[in-house]
Design an enzyme around this catalytic site. Structure first.
Site, PDB file in Angstrom:
ATOM      1  N   GLU A  44     -13.135  39.086   8.575  1.00 21.20           N
ATOM      2  CA  GLU A  44     -14.520  39.541   8.554  1.00 21.20           C
ATOM      3  C   GLU A  44     -15.150  39.149   7.229  1.00 21.20           C
ATOM      4  O   GLU A  44     -14.638  39.499   6.154  1.00 21.20           O
ATOM      5  CB  GLU A  44     -14.574  41.055   8.742  1.00 21.20           C
ATOM      6  CG  GLU A  44     -15.993  41.595   8.891  1.00 21.20           C
ATOM      7  CD  GLU A  44     -16.033  43.083   9.142  1.00 21.20           C
ATOM      8  OE1 GLU A  44     -17.151  43.630   9.254  1.00 21.20           O
ATOM      9  OE2 GLU A  44     -14.954  43.701   9.232  1.00 21.20           O
ATOM     10  N   ASP A  73     -16.159  28.236   2.121  1.00 17.97           N
ATOM     11  CA  ASP A  73     -17.275  28.928   2.747  1.00 17.97           C
ATOM     12  C   ASP A  73     -18.494  28.069   2.478  1.00 17.97           C
ATOM     13  O   ASP A  73     -18.787  27.730   1.324  1.00 17.97           O
ATOM     14  CB  ASP A  73     -17.469  30.346   2.225  1.00 17.97           C
ATOM     15  CG  ASP A  73     -18.275  31.184   3.216  1.00 17.97           C
ATOM     16  OD1 ASP A  73     -17.899  31.226   4.398  1.00 17.97           O
ATOM     17  OD2 ASP A  73     -19.283  31.783   2.815  1.00 17.97           O
ATOM     18  N   SER A  74     -19.143  27.688   3.536  1.00 15.67           N
ATOM     19  CA  SER A  74     -20.247  26.751   3.378  1.00 15.67           C
ATOM     20  C   SER A  74     -21.349  27.081   4.363  1.00 15.67           C
ATOM     21  O   SER A  74     -21.150  27.848   5.302  1.00 15.67           O
ATOM     22  CB  SER A  74     -19.762  25.315   3.590  1.00 15.67           C
ATOM     23  OG  SER A  74     -19.111  25.184   4.840  1.00 15.67           O
ATOM     24  N   GLY A 163     -21.481  21.405  13.433  1.00 10.13           N
ATOM     25  CA  GLY A 163     -22.453  22.320  12.834  1.00 10.13           C
ATOM     26  C   GLY A 163     -23.869  21.768  12.921  1.00 10.13           C
ATOM     27  O   GLY A 163     -24.319  21.318  13.973  1.00 10.13           O
TER      28      GLY A 163
END
Length: 210
Positions: A44, A73-74, A163
């Protein structure tokens, strides 16, 4: 003196990211394993920044595997949307979809949010934060941050990447990220450049060799 590493767990279940990491880290002789090999599912993401979320993911993967962990994390920050979708990029359109359907839903929501924003005012940046932990309780993680400037198109172009790549226009290349070759994307992208910087630091510390 740092201990040289042979195995590395990637704290991600995203197949596109895993492929990019394997392509860039493979030449170093590292055995790169996804967190799913150790029964780790996506944690999470309760952080409010890319850095916080990357640390959470790396720590969970390192603890479960007993290996050094690398987390990414992007996301995409669009100027006209005050930096949105930002840390919520992967779940911009909600949590119900997965894989390609999630990408399509996220892209559709982004285009809807920008429908009244004219060309020239659709500037954006991809951001990437990489966190490398030698072990779950590593007090001095390696943290690298890079961005990639571009513009958001009015419609998708290209079949590559993942993405928001079909909507992210790279002016200096004259094409979307989804139209770039994998090699070109790894050379130019926020993630590719962040990983190269991290690799340099790992080499300087003696944790990996040429």
């Amino acid at each position: 003196m740092s201990v040289q590493i042979d195995n590395l767990v990637i704290a991600s279940g995203n197949r596109g990211k895993l492929a990019e990491f394997q392509q860039l880290l493979g030449p170093l002789g590292l055995r790169v394993q996804p967190q799913s090999d150790f029964g780790v599912t996506d944690v999470e993401e309760t952080g409010l920044t890319f850095v916080e979320n990357a640390i959470l993911k790396a720590r969970a993967a390192a603890r479960a595997s007993g290996l050094p962990a690398l987390a990414d994390d992007s996301g995409l920050a669009v100027d006209a949307l005050a930096g949105a979708p930002g840390i919520y990029s992967a779940r911009y359109a909600g949590e119900s979809n997965d894989g390609e359907s999630k990408d399509k839903a996220n892209n559709a929501k982004l285009l809807a949010a920008l429908k009244d924003v004219p060309e020239g005012a659709r500037t954006a940046r991809y951001w990437c934060v990489l966190v490398y932990l030698r072990h779950a309780d590593d007090p001095v993680p390696l943290i690298v941050q890079c961005d990639w400037k571009g513009d958001i198109l009015a419609y998708p172009r290209g079949d590559g990447g993942f993405g928001y790549d079909p909507l992210f226009w790279v002016p200096e290349c004259g094409m979307s990220v989804a139209e770039l070759s994998a090699e070109e994307k790894n050379r130019l992208s926020h993630r590719g450049r962040a990983l190269q910087s991290l690799i340099t630091q790992l080499k300087e510390s003696g944790q990996v060799t040429e």
